[in-house]
Design a protein around this motif. Sequence first.
Motif, PDB file in Angstrom:
ATOM      1  N   ARG A  18      -7.282   2.754  10.879  1.00 24.86           N
ATOM      2  CA  ARG A  18      -6.167   3.312  10.111  1.00 24.86           C
ATOM      3  C   ARG A  18      -5.886   2.548   8.836  1.00 24.86           C
ATOM      4  NH1 ARG A  18      -1.902   4.668  14.776  1.00 24.86           N
ATOM      5  NH2 ARG A  18      -0.544   4.937  13.002  1.00 24.86           N
ATOM      6  N   MET A  19      -6.419   1.382   8.714  1.00 24.95           N
ATOM      7  CA  MET A  19      -6.192   0.604   7.495  1.00 24.95           C
ATOM      8  C   MET A  19      -7.240  -0.491   7.402  1.00 24.95           C
ATOM      9  SD  MET A  19      -3.207  -2.049   6.756  1.00 24.95           S
ATOM     10  CE  MET A  19      -4.278  -3.434   6.943  1.00 24.95           C
ATOM     11  N   VAL A  28       6.337   7.170   7.991  1.00 23.08           N
ATOM     12  CA  VAL A  28       6.256   5.908   8.732  1.00 23.08           C
ATOM     13  C   VAL A  28       5.407   6.136   9.972  1.00 23.08           C
ATOM     14  CG1 VAL A  28       7.522   4.055   9.873  1.00 23.08           C
ATOM     15  CG2 VAL A  28       8.613   5.345   8.025  1.00 23.08           C
ATOM     16  N   GLU A  29       4.411   5.282  10.145  1.00 24.15           N
ATOM     17  CA  GLU A  29       3.593   5.328  11.367  1.00 24.15           C
ATOM     18  C   GLU A  29       3.872   4.061  12.159  1.00 24.15           C
ATOM     19  OE1 GLU A  29      -0.756   6.646  11.302  1.00 24.15           O
ATOM     20  OE2 GLU A  29      -0.282   6.053   9.240  1.00 24.15           O
ATOM     21  N   PRO A  32       6.164  -5.799  10.559  1.00 25.72           N
ATOM     22  CA  PRO A  32       6.447  -5.692  11.990  1.00 25.72           C
ATOM     23  C   PRO A  32       7.522  -4.642  12.264  1.00 25.72           C
ATOM     24  CG  PRO A  32       6.525  -7.986  11.270  1.00 25.72           C
ATOM     25  CD  PRO A  32       6.434  -7.153  10.040  1.00 25.72           C
ATOM     26  N   THR A  33       7.285  -3.806  13.261  1.00 26.90           N
ATOM     27  CA  THR A  33       8.227  -2.730  13.591  1.00 26.90           C
ATOM     28  C   THR A  33       9.601  -3.301  13.936  1.00 26.90           C
ATOM     29  OG1 THR A  33       6.335  -1.556  14.490  1.00 26.90           O
ATOM     30  CG2 THR A  33       8.506  -0.685  15.060  1.00 26.90           C
ATOM     31  N   GLY A  71       2.339  -4.103  17.320  1.00 21.27           N
ATOM     32  CA  GLY A  71       3.747  -3.959  16.906  1.00 21.27           C
ATOM     33  C   GLY A  71       3.985  -3.864  15.415  1.00 21.27           C
ATOM     34  N   PHE A  72       3.079  -3.222  14.693  1.00 18.04           N
ATOM     35  CA  PHE A  72       3.302  -3.052  13.258  1.00 18.04           C
ATOM     36  C   PHE A  72       3.622  -1.600  12.902  1.00 18.04           C
ATOM     37  CE2 PHE A  72       0.878  -6.951  13.439  1.00 18.04           C
ATOM     38  CZ  PHE A  72       1.575  -7.745  12.536  1.00 18.04           C
ATOM     39  N   SER A  73       4.326  -1.425  11.766  1.00 18.42           N
ATOM     40  CA  SER A  73       4.586  -0.095  11.219  1.00 18.42           C
ATOM     41  C   SER A  73       4.007  -0.036   9.819  1.00 18.42           C
ATOM     42  CB  SER A  73       6.093   0.166  11.117  1.00 18.42           C
ATOM     43  OG  SER A  73       6.649   0.210  12.411  1.00 18.42           O
ATOM     44  N   VAL A  74       3.548   1.163   9.453  1.00 18.19           N
ATOM     45  CA  VAL A  74       3.027   1.364   8.100  1.00 18.19           C
ATOM     46  C   VAL A  74       3.920   2.391   7.402  1.00 18.19           C
ATOM     47  CG1 VAL A  74       1.029   2.038   6.715  1.00 18.19           C
ATOM     48  CG2 VAL A  74       0.683   0.977   8.959  1.00 18.19           C
TER      49      VAL A  74
END
Length: 441
Positions: free
Chosen positions: A407-408, A371-372, A345-346, A298-301
């Motif tokens: 991705r990170m 935003v991903e 967190p998204t 549930g995270f956004s980058v």
Amino acid sequence: MVKVVKFGGSSLADAEHFRQVASIIKADPSRRYVVPSAPGKRFKEDIKVTDMLYKCYELIRGRATKEEIDAQYTAICDRYKGIISDLGLDFDISGELEYVKNAMLHSAGRDYVASRGEYLNGLILAKYLGFYFIDAENVIFFRDNGSFDEEKTNQVLSEELKAHKYAVIPGFYGGMPNGTVKTFSRGGSDITGSIVARACCADLYENWTDVSGFMMADPRIINNPRAIETITYRELRELSYMGATVLHEDAIFPVRNAGIPINIRNTNRPEDAGTMIVSQASSYDSEHVITGIAGKKGFSVVTVEKDMMNAEIGFGRKILESFEDFGLSFEHLPSGIDTMSVVLPTAALDENRERVLQAVQRRTAPDSITVEDGVALLAIVGRGMVKAKGTAARVFNAISGADINIRMIDQGSCELNIIVGIDEHDFEKAINAIYDEFVND
Ligand code: ASP
């Protein structure tokens, strides 16, 4: 030697568990101060008494019928009466139950109502053990703004404990300056146990629950994971923050500052050693380089790109201010020469997604903002990583070997953890791959 022992709700759910708890306490005379939770679930579909009390409060507030309220409260009373009669205890709790019901009907606060779960259970346990009962309301204090008053609590509580060799102090609540009762957040009896351990300068804080300590990975993902024998407070912070829940996060602080170790133990398997949580574990005593793996979905980058960003003084501040203005805190901040990403967190971002992105746009005039969503973070934690060469390589090999795209990456500056961002749908697979690499090899 003084030990403080806290028993969770599942350890005190019925008379059989009360017996087990009493035999654990009586087996060691240094187990002098006992902190109980409210009765928890006896079986999977059962309801914790704390949740029943919250429900009762809502019924009263929502002006439910007298029959509905009575039925709910009777179910709560039955839990306690059942324990007393099954124990064959000579204890009439009806006056207390009547008092609590009246208080509830005459506008007692939500916290007071919830706290009665521990209060009543504490009365029964004290009676059963033959220990003195100390009402937490008179020894654990909050300030007007609701924060915990450590100084006053320590002073009053340590004096009170000195006066009683053996005592029961119910968990989860304390008193406000205006005389009302306030609770900690859910699961807060862990915090009470820690506060009591600190106040009596205990040698050990035993936290008895229904698992034999912390596992190296989530048992819902890894089949039968190994238990962690020893973990430092700092490692535990990293793991519990990332989703490993056995102990309330805030329970660490009072004992950590006082250098008191915590031992997580299993009431149903007292022969298991459980997990020791300590401030310092000088030499790495495990056969594995890592202590544990945890993670969250549930995270956004949010990635902001701008040529020559590296030379623009204040660029990072402007980005972060845009998040700060909306009350958003971030988890990680990976950056490249011309890019900077904010990981959060998204759910938090979604409260003001468009406005935050507009603010970043306005402040920084970037080349692009992307935003991903759908990112999961994994934390691979271990004090042994400082000394072991090639740990990061093994983590990345394991992940790429499972055909998962990273991705990170963020290696914490203390070399205690490696954080990896991956697609949410790869989450379970990645944890399996890392666990296999470090534990099952
Ligand atoms: N009974 C409270 C709860 O269910 C506190 C605790 O058990 O620690 O959250």
